[in-house]
Enzyme design. Structure first.
Site, PDB file in Angstrom:
ATOM      1  N   GLN A 151       0.917  -1.132  -0.139  1.00 16.17           N
ATOM      2  CA  GLN A 151      -0.140   0.147  -0.122  1.00 16.17           C
ATOM      3  C   GLN A 151       0.798   1.343   0.013  1.00 16.17           C
ATOM      4  OE1 GLN A 151      -2.998  -0.170   3.066  1.00 16.17           O
ATOM      5  NE2 GLN A 151      -3.469  -2.221   2.565  1.00 16.17           N
ATOM      6  N   CYS A 152       0.173   2.502  -0.359  1.00 14.79           N
ATOM      7  CA  CYS A 152       0.968   3.854  -0.374  1.00 14.79           C
ATOM      8  C   CYS A 152       1.421   3.709   1.164  1.00 14.79           C
ATOM      9  CB  CYS A 152       0.016   4.968  -0.456  1.00 14.79           C
ATOM     10  SG  CYS A 152      -0.357   4.915  -2.193  1.00 14.79           S
ATOM     11  N   PRO A 153       2.827   4.094   1.359  1.00 14.61           N
ATOM     12  CA  PRO A 153       3.508   4.927   0.261  1.00 14.61           C
ATOM     13  C   PRO A 153       4.660   3.965  -0.159  1.00 14.61           C
ATOM     14  CG  PRO A 153       4.550   5.499   2.265  1.00 14.61           C
ATOM     15  CD  PRO A 153       3.376   4.461   2.604  1.00 14.61           C
TER      16      PRO A 153
ATOM     17  N   GLU B 106       5.450   4.154  -4.273  1.00 16.72           N
ATOM     18  CA  GLU B 106       6.141   5.325  -4.546  1.00 16.72           C
ATOM     19  C   GLU B 106       7.683   5.394  -4.107  1.00 16.72           C
ATOM     20  OE1 GLU B 106       1.617   5.786  -3.872  1.00 16.72           O
ATOM     21  OE2 GLU B 106       3.254   4.949  -2.661  1.00 16.72           O
TER      22      GLU B 106
END
Length: 325
Positions: free
Chosen positions: A144-146, A149
């Site tokens: 999941q985020c983060p 990224e």
């Protein structure tokens, strides 16, 4: 625990056509997204908005606010065994979902399978043919985020202009909200390929990362942070700076107490479905700036903090520091 349904048939691919056989899974208003589907799951007189992901032998449904998750696995042998697993904080919802889906499969699935093969859910052969050949891969499915990224930024930093990176990701907030902004920040062109239960995010690095002096100045001087939080490019910039996860906690919603931590910290939280994504830059007990995305509706700073208590559902909270600290 899980519930199982045994079907006296060979082959189950027709059952994965949620557009045609949505009623099997108590769904209505099924709409194809850039990947997966949005739909409404009707339970009694209540309809829940859900995200539906279809794999080669699985089907998953996530309530957008994280109220429940349904996972179906299709195992083929002399017969087809369907394993049904439901996660929900409300036991009545859990039992109703298990009972309703099991009943529908028992009553209708064999007839559907015997009626014919039906069409393929996703034209994977065509997609694979259209996709460019990429040597560098990053698999962040299940994260999941983060995490997607941060991992993407680190991998792109190692690359030279002209090189491509394929990111395999299945978290909606990363696909819909943050990875496109990371691509812009890292000076990349990107294409998205729907692989059914995940997305292939192919980034072509065009040049050196684009450094916005205003972003760096705002962070260094702690100035205009509330204004900057309204710029998703600035949020992506924060992900690139605060790239060290120091703490992760499960959560059943958002609360003001989450947004506190010693020193300058980036706090981010997302639901397991498409429900919400929260990003806040905090320093001790002070919230410097906040962005809250609830199903595409954006709130910032004080407006975000006013509606925080309304956000409920299963998710995670991450606390991040800059790797240089």
């Amino acid at each position: 625990m899980e519930t199982s349904v045994v079907l006296r048939v060979r082959g189950f691919q027709q059952l994965l056509d949620v557009e045609k056989y949505h009623r099997l899974y108590m769904l209505s208003d099924v709409r194809r997204l850039s990947w997966g589907y949005s739909a409404k799951l009707k339970l009694g007189k209540i309809s829940f908005p859900v995200l539906v992901k279809v794999g080669r032998n699985s089907l998953e449904m996530y309530e957008e606010q994280g109220k429940f998750m349904v996972h179906l696995e299709f195992v083929e042998g002399d017969s087809v065994k369907v394993r049904i697993r439901v996660e929900a904080s409300n036991e009545m919802v859990k039992s109703s979902l298990e009972e309703g889906i099991s009943r529908n499969l028992n009553e209708y699935a064999e007839s559907i399978c015997k009626a014919g093969k039906g069409r393929s859910q996703e034209p994977l052969g065509l997609i694979m043919m259209m996709k460019p050949f990429v040597r560098r891969h990053l698999d962040v499915r299940g994260e999941q985020c983060p995490i997607p990224e941060i991992a993407a930024k680190k991998e792109l930093t190692k690359m030279k202009p002209g090189e491509e990176l394929e990111i395999l990701v299945d978290h909606p907030a990363a696909v819909d909200v943050t990875l496109p902004e990371v691509a812009k920040l890292m000076n990349c062109r990107y294409d998205i390929y729907n692989m059914g239960d995940y997305v292939s995010f192919v980034m072509l690095k065009l040049g050196d990362p684009i450094m916005n002096k205003n972003y760096l100045e705002a962070l260094t001087k702690r100035e205009r942070i509330p204004e900057m939080m309204k710029d998703m490019g600035f949020v992506a910039f924060l992900y690139s700076v605060f790239d060290k996860v120091i703490k992760q906690l499960p959560t059943d919603g958002l609360y003001p107490e989450i947004f506190r931590y010693d020193g300058l910290t980036l706090v981010t939280s997302a639901s397991i479905g498409r429900g919400w994504l929260a990003v806040a830059l905090v320093e001790n007990d002070k919230v410097l700036g906040t962005m809250l995305d609830i199903k595409g509706d954006r709130y910032w700073n004080q407006d975000a903090l006013k509606v925080i208590n309304r956000v409920k559902g299963i998710g995670n909270v991450f606390y991040l520091k800059a790797s240089s600290t």
